[in-house]
Design a protein around this motif. Structure first.
Motif, mmCIF file in Angstrom:
data_model
loop_
_atom_site.group_PDB
_atom_site.id
_atom_site.type_symbol
_atom_site.label_atom_id
_atom_site.label_comp_id
_atom_site.label_asym_id
_atom_site.label_seq_id
_atom_site.Cartn_x
_atom_site.Cartn_y
_atom_site.Cartn_z
ATOM 1 N N THR A 195 0.823 -1.212 0.000
ATOM 2 C CA THR A 195 0.000 0.000 0.000
ATOM 3 C C THR A 195 0.853 1.256 0.000
ATOM 4 O O THR A 195 0.577 2.220 -0.714
ATOM 5 N N MET A 196 1.923 1.266 0.829
ATOM 6 C CA MET A 196 2.772 2.442 0.952
ATOM 7 C C MET A 196 4.171 2.139 0.408
ATOM 8 O O MET A 196 5.181 2.307 1.090
ATOM 9 N N SER A 197 4.222 1.692 -0.828
ATOM 10 C CA SER A 197 5.513 1.475 -1.479
ATOM 11 C C SER A 197 6.209 2.809 -1.728
ATOM 12 O O SER A 197 5.611 3.884 -1.601
ATOM 13 N N LYS A 198 7.478 2.737 -2.088
ATOM 14 C CA LYS A 198 8.244 3.961 -2.346
ATOM 15 C C LYS A 198 7.604 4.788 -3.452
ATOM 16 O O LYS A 198 7.507 6.022 -3.350
ATOM 17 N N TRP A 199 7.126 4.118 -4.501
ATOM 18 C CA TRP A 199 6.520 4.823 -5.622
ATOM 19 C C TRP A 199 5.217 5.506 -5.203
ATOM 20 O O TRP A 199 4.944 6.644 -5.610
ATOM 21 N N VAL A 200 4.422 4.849 -4.368
ATOM 22 C CA VAL A 200 3.174 5.445 -3.869
ATOM 23 C C VAL A 200 3.481 6.674 -3.018
ATOM 24 O O VAL A 200 2.809 7.714 -3.144
ATOM 25 N N CYS A 201 4.489 6.585 -2.160
ATOM 26 C CA CYS A 201 4.866 7.720 -1.314
ATOM 27 C C CYS A 201 5.296 8.915 -2.154
ATOM 28 O O CYS A 201 4.910 10.060 -1.874
ATOM 29 N N ILE A 202 6.088 8.661 -3.182
ATOM 30 C CA ILE A 202 6.529 9.741 -4.072
ATOM 31 C C ILE A 202 5.326 10.373 -4.770
ATOM 32 O O ILE A 202 5.223 11.607 -4.882
ATOM 33 N N GLN A 203 4.405 9.537 -5.234
ATOM 34 C CA GLN A 203 3.212 10.055 -5.899
ATOM 35 C C GLN A 203 2.382 10.934 -4.966
ATOM 36 O O GLN A 203 1.861 11.980 -5.378
ATOM 37 N N LEU A 204 2.255 10.519 -3.700
ATOM 38 C CA LEU A 204 1.480 11.304 -2.738
ATOM 39 C C LEU A 204 2.123 12.665 -2.475
ATOM 40 O O LEU A 204 1.431 13.680 -2.395
#
Length: 302
Positions: free
Chosen positions: A141-150
């Motif tokens: 859910t909170m992968s590195k790519w998701v964090c960057i997108q957020l």
């Protein structure tokens, strides 16, 4: 508050600068505001810089939570630096004039960083919800790519809002008094100073800010309802205490941030005086950025 009549004809000559009155109308040195701003700004810069350096240096802190905390500290540094140095120069030297373009630039960047922080706090609440309520799915859910997108999405939302607010505010005519009853260039005092019809501007500011505050605050509220519900089901008293300690400091900062911003922007401009808004703005412009590093240390000490 009745709308102002729009300026007509060719007799209006807009000035090239504004006067930031700060906390007094008289010229000269303002010692108490200068010392107060200096102390808070030094703590803000020192605390947030140390936090960023520690997170960058320690590989064990390269997690989603600390990634968001690092970006929060950078935002706090940026938007407090947009306001405090210029205000302190005004208090110390008595030079209260700011150019039209300088005022527009300050307002643009302040709106950008402040709006970005609102969305970033919502992302941080979602991160805590995922870590506590959906632990097994958390790495996905909170992968590195998701964090960057957020984080990038938060900046995009901040940019859009800042462009809208700055465009609507500085398309107005400023043909009368050029004295801004504030210590920086902010929307409500600028709009109240305009000689144009400000009905549309007040409506846009109220609507857009209300939507931003309500939507991001709702994400935070729903996340923490689920978080608290999950924590209360923990059988171990020590486990509950540790979970609550990790959330309480963040909830305090979030409450102060959304409370002061709702006071400033999510209500009609005539409900509270400009002086009341000026005092409250000290909290979100300087006090909250100063508070964030210490609350982070308290919330993560266990």
């Amino acid at each position: 508050m009745s709308a102002k009549e729009p300026v007509r004809g060719g007799n209006c000559t807009a000035g090239t600068e504004f006067i930031l009155l700060g906390f007094g109308r008289g010229p000269g040195f303002q010692l108490v505001p200068f010392l107060m701003f200096l102390a808070m700004y030094m703590v803000t810069v020192l605390g947030n810089t140390i936090l960023v350096l520690i997170i960058r240096a320690d590989s064990h802190l390269h997690t989603p939570m600390y990634f968001f905390l690092m970006n929060l500290s950078l935002l706090d540094l940026c938007y407090s630096s947009t306001i405090a140095p210029r205000a302190m120069v005004s208090f110390l030297a008595g030079s209260k004039a700011i150019s039209y373009n300088g005022c527009a630039t300050q307002f643009l960047f302040f709106a950008l960083f402040l709006t970005t922080e609102a969305f970033l706090l919502a992302a941080m609440a979602f991160d805590q919800y995922s870590a506590i309520c959906n632990l097994l799915q958390y790495p996905t859910t909170m992968s590195k790519w998701v964090c960057i997108q957020l984080v990038v999405g938060s900046y995009i939302c901040g940019y859009v809002n800042s462009m809208v607010q700055t465009g609507f505010t500085f398309m107005l005519h400023y043909c009368g008094s050029n004295e801004i009853d504030h210590f920086f260039c902010d929307g409500p005092p600028l709009i109240s100073l305009s000689s144009s019809d400000t009905y549309i501007n007040n409506l846009v500011m109220f609507t857009v800010c209300s939507l931003i505050i309500a939507s991001t605050a709702l994400i935070v509220l729903v996340s923490y309802i689920y978080i608290i519900s999950t924590i209360l089901r923990i059988h171990s008293a020590e486990g509950r205490q540790r979970a609550f300690s990790n959330c309480t400091s963040h909830m305090m900062v979030v409450t102060l941030f959304y409370g002061t911003n709702a006071f400033m922007y999510a209500q009609p401009t005539w409900i509270f005086s400009l002086y009341q808004r000026k005092v409250v703005s000290v909290f979100y412009a300087l006090f909250i950025p100063m508070l964030n590093p210490s609350s982070t240390a308290l919330g993560t000490r266990t």
